[in-house]
Design an enzyme around this catalytic site. Structure first.
Site, PDB file in Angstrom:
ATOM      1  N   ASP A   1       0.857  -1.168   0.000  1.00  0.00           N
ATOM      2  CA  ASP A   1       0.000   0.000   0.000  1.00  0.00           C
ATOM      3  C   ASP A   1       0.900   1.227   0.000  1.00  0.00           C
ATOM      4  OD1 ASP A   1      -1.899   1.885   0.420  1.00  0.00           O
ATOM      5  OD2 ASP A   1      -2.930   0.790   2.006  1.00  0.00           O
TER       6      ASP A   1
ATOM      7  N   ASP B   1       0.995   4.932   0.073  1.00  0.00           N
ATOM      8  CA  ASP B   1       0.079   6.028   0.315  1.00  0.00           C
ATOM      9  C   ASP B   1       0.839   7.280   0.708  1.00  0.00           C
ATOM     10  OD1 ASP B   1      -3.128   6.104   0.972  1.00  0.00           O
ATOM     11  OD2 ASP B   1      -1.972   7.646   1.996  1.00  0.00           O
TER      12      ASP B   1
ATOM     13  N   ASP C   1       3.773   0.769   3.247  1.00  0.00           N
ATOM     14  CA  ASP C   1       3.099   0.703   4.531  1.00  0.00           C
ATOM     15  C   ASP C   1       3.345  -0.660   5.170  1.00  0.00           C
ATOM     16  OD1 ASP C   1       1.458   0.724   6.648  1.00  0.00           O
ATOM     17  OD2 ASP C   1      -0.290   1.464   5.567  1.00  0.00           O
TER      18      ASP C   1
END
Lengths: 380, 322
Positions: free
Chosen positions: A90, A92, A286
């Site tokens: 992920d 982000d 992440d």
């Protein structure tokens, strides 16, 4: 009915959903408009049923489990019976330093850079092929990278953690990787750092990093180079200038052959340089999320309730060209009156908008985006 | 084959010989195998490793092979899970010592036997992660040369991975094995003796391992808060349980700490502890590092804390000073 929900419903009439592999073994979860809680532990026996659900409920957020289960709709993990999970990264903007000061577009560009680093790790080091990897724009502030190779599906949390540590360089033992060798001369010992740009793994990455960095330095003009060097820990003006002066063509050639030696200046910057480089190469994936073997991720093709943008597949070859504010937009040009709460500058669908605070007539796609981001409200 | 009695080839051989359990246990011909079997277990208990014996004649080898099932029966008959783990490790370590001196072809064959796919000095990272002791910095994937999914290893390193595969295999087999009742008849005295040694060692281990006075302040705080019945947040419980598990405390003992908790529910708490400690989930969670504990607001540092970045380092450091 609320404006966003109406718009989402019109999309979910004919959505372009990309169903995950082993679709019926996944758990699905939804957040509906106007509700803060998540509806979990839902499974669908047919794709039709999921599509009907989407149309009827028109949820603000749609998720599915990276894991697949024997009983995906059971209420507890034990009853669900975990069978395996895709490997998910992920990426982000939340995890990028200084993201809060950037514009939406700058943020996404920065995440793209991290994404490219991640891909290099996944393909060069971990040996995944392009067809094992899928990339999705998250609809929000980042990208998701899904790896669904049969080899990784059964990896446990601890093993996934090792993969994340590899990518972020955590636990990297620099002394182990760049060896210092003493060469006994007649009256004194000379220490040489041996680097090998042709090696695999981090050893090669660090070596290439050092060579590229010093080459770059040698091509700068003197003042700029010294400035850059002095940003490093433990490097003063004296070290910086004498290092810059020592970067002769001959020295660069030796460096490319893996010899980083002799000059005291080199030795002084070696450690901080390696440190700085390995940090700058760190991915910002992440971590807890990737190591989690039972997390929820956004369903490709669904809409993100806080932007109205679609979770969109990104062609791995065309990452640079991908523009979320054009390629993840699903809404049309119909004119809608929106009260903009504060001045906004944005480029969407290749059109530049400069909006002052106040009521504007805007195309549907921008209206949805602004309302979803709570930057505007539909005015009657 | 006699040096690696757990491989399928050895098992096949035993089967083909057609020797029954009764014969191995009672027949005087196999007295040597029984003695060696006993010795294997005792060496495992006392030295943590089964030692090699000279294997010169064919009969030496036969006895060595038969001693292995004897040893397994003794271990299982004690009913001690601790001994099963210790014995499995002891056999695996011996195999490693022997493998180190074998040629590459043999190592490859062994790897194949245990389902580890290697080609030359390369092993796919998925297999590597399954068996490598990655808690050791030098075995962390990040410190390994990896190209296109393959980790490059030295021969003895591959042998080390196989050691772990052997350990897992033996341990799993023994956990699900039942000893025939006759074993107790033949080895009754020895089994009692071994049991005594094992429980002494277990006890000693536990005392050596867990000394609550050496815990870092964050863990001490969490324990006393829990014991006094305060409602400790989830992350606090997680920190405490992972830490106590890492220093070797048993589930039952951890459970005792929680029994004062206002919402104590033995069954539920046990489930949660067993989940965190990997008894159910298969994942043995590591305690969080100091940074994380700090962000959770659970850190109350003392002087020694400044020198460590992980609660376990604090404990180890203090124990060494003692």
């Amino acid at each position: 009915m609320n404006f966003l929900k109406t718009k989402f419903r019109s999309y979910y009439l004919h959505p372009s959903i990309e169903f995950p592999k082993r679709f019926d073994r996944r758990e699905y979860a939804f957040i509906l408009f106007g509700e803060g809680t998540m509806h979990r532990h839902i499974s669908f026996s047919s794709k039709e049923n999921l599509l009907t659900y989407l149309h009827l409920k028109s949820p603000a957020h749609v998720y599915y489990s990276s894991a697949y289960y024997r009983n995906p709709s059971a209420g507890t993990m034990k009853e669900k019976e975990w069978m395996g999970a895709d490997l998910i990264f992920d990426m982000d903007a939340d995890h990028i330093a200084g993201a809060s000061k950037m514009t939406y577009e700058e943020m996404l560009l920065k995440v793209k850079e991290e994404l490219k680093k991640l891909l290099s790790f996944l393909m060069d080091d971990f040996g995944f092929r392009k067809r094992d990897i899928r990339i999705y724009f998250s609809g929000g502030r980042g990208y998701h990278c899904h790896v669904s190779h049969p080899d990784v599906i059964h990896l446990g949390s601890q093993e996934r953690r090792e993969i994340v540590d590899y990518i972020t360089g955590r636990g990297l033992n620099i002394k182990e990787i760049v060896r210092e060798r003493s060469i006994q001369r007649e009256y004194f010992a000379d220490k040489t750092l041996e680097i090998n740009p042709n090696k695999g793994g981090w050893e090669g990455r660090i070596a290439r990093g050092i060579i590229d960095f010093l080459k770059e330095i040698s091509e700068m003009d003197r003042n700029k180079a010294i400035e850059v060097l002095m940003e490093m820990d433990g490097v003063g003006e004296k070290t910086a200038s004498s290092l810059y002066d020592s970067l002769t063509e001959e020295r660069i050639r030796r460096l490319e052959n893996g010899k980083m030696d002799q000059s005291t200046e080199f030795r002084r910057i070696a450690q901080p340089l390696i440190k700085k480089l390995s940090v700058s190469m760190h991915g910002s994936t992440d971590e807890p999320v990737t190591a989690d073997i039972k997390r929820l991720i956004r369903l490709p093709g669904s809409l993100h309730g806080k932007t109205g943008l679609k979770v969109t597949a990104v062609d791995i070859e065309k990452i640079d060209e991908f523009n979320p504010l054009r390629d993840a937009v699903v809404f049309g040009e119909e004119i809608i009156k929106v009260e903009v709460k504060r001045a906004v500058e944005i480029k969407m669908m290749d059109n530049e908008f400069k909006l002052e605070k106040g009521v504007h007539e805007l195309p549907e796609y921008l209206a949805v985006f602004l309302v979803a981001r709570k930057m505007g409200e539909v005015s009657q | 084959m006699a040096r690696y009695p757990f491989i399928s080839e050895a098992k096949e051989w035993v089967k083909e010989e057609g020797v029954g359990i009764d014969e191995i246990l009672f027949d005087s011909i196999y007295e040597r195998a029984r003695a060696r079997g006993r010795e294997r277990v005792i060496q495992a208990v006392e030295h943590g490793m089964v030692k090699d014996v000279p294997l010169i004649t064919e009969i030496d080898c036969v006895m060595e092979i038969f001693s292995y099932p004897v040893a397994r029966m003794i271990v299982v008959a004690t009913g001690s899970e601790y001994l099963i783990r210790r014995y499995a490790l002891a056999e695996a370590k011996r195999a490693y010592e022997n493998m180190k001196n074998e040629d590459v072809g043999f190592i490859e064959q062994m790897a194949e036997e245990f389902g580890i796919a290697i080609s030359g000095n390369r092993i796919h990272f998925v297999h590597y992660l399954k068996y490598a002791p990655t808690w050791d910095l030098k075995w962390k994937l990040v410190n390994r040369e990896m190209r296109k999914g393959n980790v490059i290893l030295e021969k003895h390193e591959i042998a080390r991975l196989i050691q772990e595969a052997i350990r897992k295999k033996i341990q799993n087999e023994l956990l699900y094995m039942f000893a025939p009742p006759e074993v107790k008849k033949v080895f009754g005295k020895e089994i009692e003796e071994i049991k005594k040694k094992v429980s002494f060692r277990e006890e000693k281990n536990r005392m050596e391992e867990v000394d609550a006075s050496l815990f870092p302040p964050c863990i001490k705080n969490l324990i006393s808060a829990t014991k006094s019945g305060m409602n400790v947040p989830h992350v606090g419980r997680f920190t405490m349980v992972t830490f106590l598990n890492a220093v070797g405390m048993e589930v039952d003992e951890i459970l005792k700490i929680f029994s004062a908790s206002p919402d104590f529910n033995e069954e539920k708490t046990r489930y949660q502890i067993e989940h965190i400690t990997g008894k159910i989930s298969g994942t043995d969670y590591a305690p969080p590092k100091c940074d994380t504990i700090r962000t959770w607001g659970l850190c109350f540092p003392d002087d020694l804390c400044r020198r460590v970045r992980h609660p376990l380092s604090y404990y180890r450091l203090k124990r060494r000073r003692r």
